[in-house]
Design an enzyme around this catalytic site. Structure first.
Site, mmCIF file in Angstrom:
data_model
loop_
_atom_site.group_PDB
_atom_site.id
_atom_site.type_symbol
_atom_site.label_atom_id
_atom_site.label_comp_id
_atom_site.label_asym_id
_atom_site.label_seq_id
_atom_site.Cartn_x
_atom_site.Cartn_y
_atom_site.Cartn_z
ATOM 1 N N ALA A 1 0.691 10.124 14.958
ATOM 2 C CA ALA A 1 0.320 11.201 14.019
ATOM 3 C C ALA A 1 -0.516 10.653 12.864
ATOM 4 O O ALA A 1 -1.536 11.248 12.476
ATOM 5 C CB ALA A 1 1.580 11.885 13.487
ATOM 6 N N VAL B 1 0.810 -1.230 0.000
ATOM 7 C CA VAL B 1 0.000 0.000 0.000
ATOM 8 C C VAL B 1 0.842 1.279 0.000
ATOM 9 O O VAL B 1 0.284 2.376 -0.045
ATOM 10 C CB VAL B 1 -1.035 0.042 1.155
ATOM 11 C CG1 VAL B 1 -2.023 -1.099 1.067
ATOM 12 C CG2 VAL B 1 -0.352 0.094 2.512
ATOM 13 N N SER C 1 -6.598 3.974 15.566
ATOM 14 C CA SER C 1 -6.078 3.400 16.812
ATOM 15 C C SER C 1 -6.488 4.330 17.946
ATOM 16 O O SER C 1 -6.672 5.537 17.723
ATOM 17 C CB SER C 1 -4.545 3.319 16.754
ATOM 18 O OG SER C 1 -4.013 3.035 18.031
ATOM 19 N N ASN D 1 -6.912 -1.344 6.177
ATOM 20 C CA ASN D 1 -6.422 -1.812 7.481
ATOM 21 C C ASN D 1 -4.901 -1.878 7.564
ATOM 22 O O ASN D 1 -4.341 -1.763 8.649
ATOM 23 C CB ASN D 1 -7.042 -3.200 7.739
ATOM 24 C CG ASN D 1 -6.284 -3.977 8.791
ATOM 25 O OD1 ASN D 1 -6.446 -3.742 9.987
ATOM 26 N ND2 ASN D 1 -5.422 -4.895 8.345
ATOM 27 N N TYR E 1 3.421 6.909 14.255
ATOM 28 C CA TYR E 1 2.219 6.084 14.412
ATOM 29 C C TYR E 1 1.063 6.932 14.949
ATOM 30 O O TYR E 1 -0.030 6.953 14.378
ATOM 31 C CB TYR E 1 2.513 4.918 15.359
ATOM 32 C CG TYR E 1 1.414 3.880 15.401
ATOM 33 C CD1 TYR E 1 1.331 2.894 14.418
ATOM 34 C CD2 TYR E 1 0.448 3.874 16.400
ATOM 35 C CE1 TYR E 1 0.327 1.938 14.443
ATOM 36 C CE2 TYR E 1 -0.558 2.927 16.436
ATOM 37 C CZ TYR E 1 -0.609 1.957 15.454
ATOM 38 O OH TYR E 1 -1.605 1.009 15.473
ATOM 39 N N LYS F 1 -2.349 7.916 12.797
ATOM 40 C CA LYS F 1 -3.650 7.407 13.242
ATOM 41 C C LYS F 1 -4.615 8.564 13.529
ATOM 42 O O LYS F 1 -5.809 8.465 13.262
ATOM 43 C CB LYS F 1 -3.476 6.497 14.460
ATOM 44 C CG LYS F 1 -2.706 5.213 14.145
ATOM 45 C CD LYS F 1 -3.373 4.405 13.047
ATOM 46 C CE LYS F 1 -2.700 3.100 12.755
ATOM 47 N NZ LYS F 1 -3.335 2.324 11.684
HETATM 48 N N1 NAD Z 1 -2.645 -4.781 17.179
HETATM 49 C C1 NAD Z 1 -2.982 -3.689 17.818
HETATM 50 O O1 NAD Z 1 -2.870 -3.611 19.038
HETATM 51 C C2 NAD Z 1 -3.504 -2.500 17.059
HETATM 52 C C3 NAD Z 1 -4.024 -1.428 17.777
HETATM 53 C C4 NAD Z 1 -4.527 -0.327 17.099
HETATM 54 C C5 NAD Z 1 -4.512 -0.312 15.721
HETATM 55 N N2 NAD Z 1 -3.993 -1.363 15.031
HETATM 56 C C6 NAD Z 1 -3.971 -1.277 13.574
HETATM 57 O O2 NAD Z 1 -4.535 -2.420 12.992
HETATM 58 C C7 NAD Z 1 -4.013 -2.581 11.673
HETATM 59 C C8 NAD Z 1 -3.589 -4.024 11.490
HETATM 60 O O3 NAD Z 1 -2.488 -4.308 12.328
HETATM 61 P P1 NAD Z 1 -2.311 -5.684 13.111
HETATM 62 O O4 NAD Z 1 -2.184 -5.344 14.543
HETATM 63 O O5 NAD Z 1 -3.317 -6.656 12.659
HETATM 64 O O6 NAD Z 1 -0.839 -6.077 12.633
HETATM 65 P P2 NAD Z 1 -0.258 -7.329 11.842
HETATM 66 O O7 NAD Z 1 1.194 -7.007 11.676
HETATM 67 O O8 NAD Z 1 -0.636 -8.609 12.515
HETATM 68 O O9 NAD Z 1 -0.980 -7.254 10.436
HETATM 69 C C9 NAD Z 1 -0.699 -6.237 9.524
HETATM 70 C C10 NAD Z 1 -0.722 -6.782 8.097
HETATM 71 O O10 NAD Z 1 -0.457 -5.697 7.222
HETATM 72 C C11 NAD Z 1 0.475 -6.124 6.262
HETATM 73 N N3 NAD Z 1 1.230 -4.989 5.749
HETATM 74 C C12 NAD Z 1 2.235 -4.313 6.349
HETATM 75 N N4 NAD Z 1 2.710 -3.375 5.533
HETATM 76 C C13 NAD Z 1 1.984 -3.448 4.390
HETATM 77 C C14 NAD Z 1 2.026 -2.754 3.161
HETATM 78 N N5 NAD Z 1 2.920 -1.793 2.938
HETATM 79 N N6 NAD Z 1 1.132 -3.084 2.209
HETATM 80 C C15 NAD Z 1 0.234 -4.082 2.414
HETATM 81 N N7 NAD Z 1 0.179 -4.796 3.544
HETATM 82 C C16 NAD Z 1 1.043 -4.484 4.520
HETATM 83 C C17 NAD Z 1 1.363 -7.126 6.977
HETATM 84 O O11 NAD Z 1 2.037 -7.989 6.060
HETATM 85 C C18 NAD Z 1 0.356 -7.846 7.857
HETATM 86 O O12 NAD Z 1 -0.199 -8.964 7.199
HETATM 87 C C19 NAD Z 1 -2.884 -1.572 11.541
HETATM 88 O O13 NAD Z 1 -3.335 -0.443 10.828
HETATM 89 C C20 NAD Z 1 -2.580 -1.216 12.982
HETATM 90 O O14 NAD Z 1 -2.005 0.058 13.103
HETATM 91 C C21 NAD Z 1 -3.485 -2.450 15.671
#
Ligand code: NAD
Length: 262
Positions: free
Chosen positions: A169, A68, A153, A94, A167, A171
Site C-alpha cells: 500500500a 524518517v 517497489s 529511500n 508495504y 509503495k
Molecule cells: N531490497 C529490495 O529487494 C527492495 C525492493 C524494492 C524496494 N526496495 C526499497 O528500497 C529501499 C531501501 O531498502 P533496502 O532494500 O536497501 O534495505 P536495507 O534494510 O538494506 O536499507 C534500508 C536502510 O534504511 C534505514 N532505515 C530504516 N528505517 C529508517 C528510518 N525510520 N529512518 C531512517 N532510516 C531508516 C536502515 O537503517 C537501512 O540502513 C526501501 O524503501 C525498500 O522498500 C527494496
C-alpha cells in the site's frame, strides 16, 4: 560530453536510508559523480562505515542520524543541509522497511495485520517519504532546480505475494505521490521521479532475501532468473539525479529483471 551528462560536481545531494543496501549504493554513485552527499539514517554506526567507504574512494560525504518517522527531525536536517551549503540539488527518499511476509504466510494475511505494524510502516515508508520530499521541495522551488527521487517497489505497481499489506500500500502511494509532486514542481524546473526495484540483495527484513532459499524463491519470479546486487541500481539512480534526465519527470521506473513485463 558523455561525462557531462552524469556530472554532479559542485552539487549537494541527500539520501535517506543511506547506511545500507540501495541507499548506500545511491550515496556511493552520487559521490562518484562528484556530488557532496549527505547520508541520513537511523543507524549511526552504519553511517560512519558508509562515510569512510565513500571517502576512501575520494568522495565527499557527510552524515546525520535521522529517523524518517520523525517529521520535525526531517525538516530540521534538510533545512540545515540547504542552509550550510547554500543549495540542495538532489534528494533521494529511500529509507523504507518491510511489513513482513505476504498473504501466502498466515501472519501476512489480512486478518493478521496488526495496527501497530501498519502504522509504523506507513510512518516510515509513506509519511517519511512525503515529508522528505516536502522539506526538499521548499528549497528546490526557491532555487528553481533540483531532482527528487522516491524509492517505490514493483510491489507498488502490482500485487505481490511475498510482501505485507502495508508495504504494498505504501509503495503504491509513493508512485502517485511522485506524479502529484512532479506536476506541481514542473514549472520550477524540479524533476520528481520514482524507482520501482524488483528483488535486490540488501538487509531489508533482517536480510531475509540474503538467505539462499528465499533468494531462490524471489529469483524464480524474475525473468532474468536472479535477484540483483545493490550495485545494479547505480545507473538508474544516477540518471534520475543528474543532468542526463532533464526531460524526465513524474515517472516511476521499474528496475526488476523483467518482472513488470510478464
Ligand atoms: N531490497 C529490495 O529487494 C527492495 C525492493 C524494492 C524496494 N526496495 C526499497 O528500497 C529501499 C531501501 O531498502 P533496502 O532494500 O536497501 O534495505 P536495507 O534494510 O538494506 O536499507 C534500508 C536502510 O534504511 C534505514 N532505515 C530504516 N528505517 C529508517 C528510518 N525510520 N529512518 C531512517 N532510516 C531508516 C536502515 O537503517 C537501512 O540502513 C526501501 O524503501 C525498500 O522498500 C527494496
Amino acid at each position: 560530453m558523455i561525462k557531462d551528462l552524469f556530472d554532479m560536481q559542485g552539487q549537494v545531494a541527500a539520501v535517506t536510508g543511506a547506511a545500507s543496501g540501495l541507499g548506500l549504493a545511491t550515496a556511493e554513485v552520487l559521490a562518484r559523480s562528484g556530488a557532496r552527499v549527505v547520508l541520513l539514517d537511523v543507524d549511526a554506526r552504519g553511517l560512519q562505515a558508509a562515510k569512510q567507504a565513500i571517502e576512501s574512494e575520494g568522495g565527499l560525504a557527510e552524515t546525520a542520524v535521522l529517523d524518517v518517522s520523525d517529521r520535525a527531525a526531517i525538516r530540521t536536517v534538510i533545512d540545515d543541509i540547504a542552509l550550510r551549503h547554500g543549495r540542495l540539488d538532489a534528494v533521494v527518499a529511500n529509507a523504507g522497511v518491510s511489513a513482513g511476509p505476504g498473504y501466502r504466510t498466515e501472519i501476512g494475511q489480512i486478518n493478521a495485520v496488526q495496527d501497530e505494524q501498519w502504522d509504523r510502516v506507513l510512518a516510515i515508508n509513506l509519511s517519511g517519504v512525503f515529508v522528505t520530499l516536502q522539506a526538499a521541495a521548499a528549497h528546490m522551488k526557491k532555487q528553481r532546480s533540483g531532482r527528487l527521487v522516491a524509492m517505490a517497489s514493483v510491489a507498488g505497481l502490482k500485487s505481490e505475494v511475498m510482501c505485507g499489506y502495508a508495504y504494498t500500500a505504501t509503495k503504491a502511494a509513493v508512485v502517485n505521490l511522485v506524479r502529484q509532486a512532479a506536476m506541481e514542481m514542473a514549472p520550477y524546473n524540479v524533476m520528481v521521479n520514482g524507482i520501482a526495484p524488483g528483488p535486490f540483495r540488501t538487509h531489508i527484513a533482517n536480510g531475509r532475501i540474503r538467505q539462499p532459499e528465499v533468494a531462490a524463491e524471489f529469483a524464480s519470479m524474475v525473468p532474468l532468473g536472479r535477484i540483483a546486487q545493490p550495485e545494479e541500481l547505480k545507473g538508474l539512480v544516477l540518471l534520475l539525479c543528474s543532468p542526463a534526465s532533464s526531460f524526465m519527470t513524474g515517472t516511476t521506473i521499474p528496475i526488476d529483471g523483467g518482472i513488470m513485463a510478464k
